[in-house]
Design a protein around this motif. Sequence first.
Motif, mmCIF file in Angstrom:
data_model
loop_
_atom_site.group_PDB
_atom_site.id
_atom_site.type_symbol
_atom_site.label_atom_id
_atom_site.label_comp_id
_atom_site.label_asym_id
_atom_site.label_seq_id
_atom_site.Cartn_x
_atom_site.Cartn_y
_atom_site.Cartn_z
ATOM 1 N N THR A 77 -53.394 -32.200 116.809
ATOM 2 C CA THR A 77 -52.909 -31.424 115.674
ATOM 3 C C THR A 77 -53.599 -31.852 114.389
ATOM 4 O OG1 THR A 77 -51.112 -32.995 115.280
ATOM 5 C CG2 THR A 77 -50.654 -31.123 116.740
ATOM 6 N N HIS A 78 -53.687 -30.952 113.442
ATOM 7 C CA HIS A 78 -54.226 -31.269 112.120
ATOM 8 C C HIS A 78 -53.480 -30.415 111.100
ATOM 9 C CE1 HIS A 78 -56.512 -27.768 113.552
ATOM 10 N NE2 HIS A 78 -56.583 -27.399 112.269
ATOM 11 N N GLU A 79 -53.335 -30.987 109.893
ATOM 12 C CA GLU A 79 -52.614 -30.292 108.849
ATOM 13 C C GLU A 79 -53.430 -29.102 108.345
ATOM 14 O OE1 GLU A 79 -51.421 -32.876 105.768
ATOM 15 O OE2 GLU A 79 -50.177 -34.144 107.059
ATOM 16 N N VAL A 80 -52.752 -28.008 108.104
ATOM 17 C CA VAL A 80 -53.392 -26.798 107.616
ATOM 18 C C VAL A 80 -52.972 -26.572 106.167
ATOM 19 C CG1 VAL A 80 -53.622 -24.311 107.908
ATOM 20 C CG2 VAL A 80 -53.424 -25.792 109.925
ATOM 21 N N GLU A 81 -53.959 -26.496 105.282
ATOM 22 C CA GLU A 81 -53.666 -26.297 103.867
ATOM 23 C C GLU A 81 -53.479 -24.805 103.592
ATOM 24 O OE1 GLU A 81 -55.594 -27.255 99.440
ATOM 25 O OE2 GLU A 81 -56.608 -27.916 101.290
ATOM 26 N N GLN A 82 -52.380 -24.493 102.923
ATOM 27 C CA GLN A 82 -52.076 -23.116 102.581
ATOM 28 C C GLN A 82 -52.512 -22.819 101.151
ATOM 29 O OE1 GLN A 82 -50.390 -20.787 104.721
ATOM 30 N NE2 GLN A 82 -50.855 -22.345 106.266
ATOM 31 N N VAL A 135 -54.073 -19.534 105.302
ATOM 32 C CA VAL A 135 -54.813 -20.793 105.457
ATOM 33 C C VAL A 135 -56.028 -20.790 104.524
ATOM 34 C CG1 VAL A 135 -56.062 -22.271 107.058
ATOM 35 C CG2 VAL A 135 -54.056 -20.976 107.843
ATOM 36 N N GLU A 187 -59.724 -19.141 104.923
ATOM 37 C CA GLU A 187 -59.748 -17.915 105.701
ATOM 38 C C GLU A 187 -59.661 -16.714 104.757
ATOM 39 O OE1 GLU A 187 -56.803 -17.956 108.742
ATOM 40 O OE2 GLU A 187 -57.652 -19.710 109.765
#
Length: 386
Positions: free
Chosen positions: A249-254, A283, A286
């Motif tokens: 898992t890895h943190e996803v920056e919003q 994200v 994107e």
Amino acid sequence: MNLTAGAHKFSELSLPQGYELVRDDTFTVANSADIIPVTVRAAAAEEEVTTAIANVQFVDADGNAVGGGYYTLPAGVQNISILSQYVPEGYTLAEAGDFYVAPDGFYQAKVVKAESSIIHVTFKSTGGKALGGGDYFVDEDGDGIANYSELQLPEGYNLTETGDFFVDPDQNYEITLKKEVEGTIIHVAYVDEEGNNLGGGDYFVDLDDDGIANYSELALPEGYELIQTGDFFVDANNPYTITLHKVQTHEVEQDTASLVVKYVKEGTNEVVGEDEAYTADGVKGEVHTFTVDLKAPRGYELVDGEDSLTLDVEYGQSAEAFVKVKAVEDKNEGKKDEEKTDEKKDSKKEDKGVDTGVATPLAGIFGTMSVALGGMIALLRRKNRK
């Protein structure tokens, strides 16, 4: 041994040389992974074959004793048909196969009324799994009609069809059964790729009772995923050890993407209106595709007639879209414009050589529709509304 799926008897098997069956019985083959235990004993030499006095009791379908006694029988493995001569009057044997005769042995033999018929029955589950079967005595009153309740069912299953049926000894009856409890309980132990215990427990699988389950039916420990997928054969007596892979898992920056649509007057590029900012969260990095319905400010109309635009904006970025509009034509306004033009001509005659025209900012920069994104001109994709 090569055996077809379905019901078989031990007497069909080839035994090791010098051994014999202790008792003949019926067993069911479901798949090639089945292991069928068969108890055998060393066969006695022919010269040692003797007789034995055995206690035999004859019982009906309800378990009630209807006769019996002590009989001198050949010792060893014998066919149950040797008891036919001792069956009480008005009854016939309801069993077939072999049994082992030992001195002072006690045996129960099932019998039915002589009018009964023998039918062959094959049981299967609602999912099509073979559940065994065999020959059954039914229709004790000899009227040609039997009831499904006369059949002895495999443990854990119930009839899906009830009531009476016509008896035909030459017919093979295939009867579908349903489980008393949906699904099969299997025990699962989860381990990681290093063999560390991750827990487990009992799980209900194979709800359609076809003998096959899928790994996706199992609830996995949080943070882990299956390495092996697909179907597997269900065996309630077999504990399953399943290796899992830890999910990376890895943190996803919003972030937020925003778009402002501005309407500029044709010829002057004067901003005469704008929509409230459109926003979308996602994200960072994107792209979000905005689809905007265009509506010209009051008193203006869109230049090219296109009433929507589509624009991709990256999350974390803001963009502006410039849409050309023109004033709605007014006949009275046209006359006023002519008068103003005449006045300007007269004024120019009085001030010869002086250019009173005002330079228009942004003129020539915009086409019919433009977009500014992060200080740069970006490509705008438009589409007509249907």
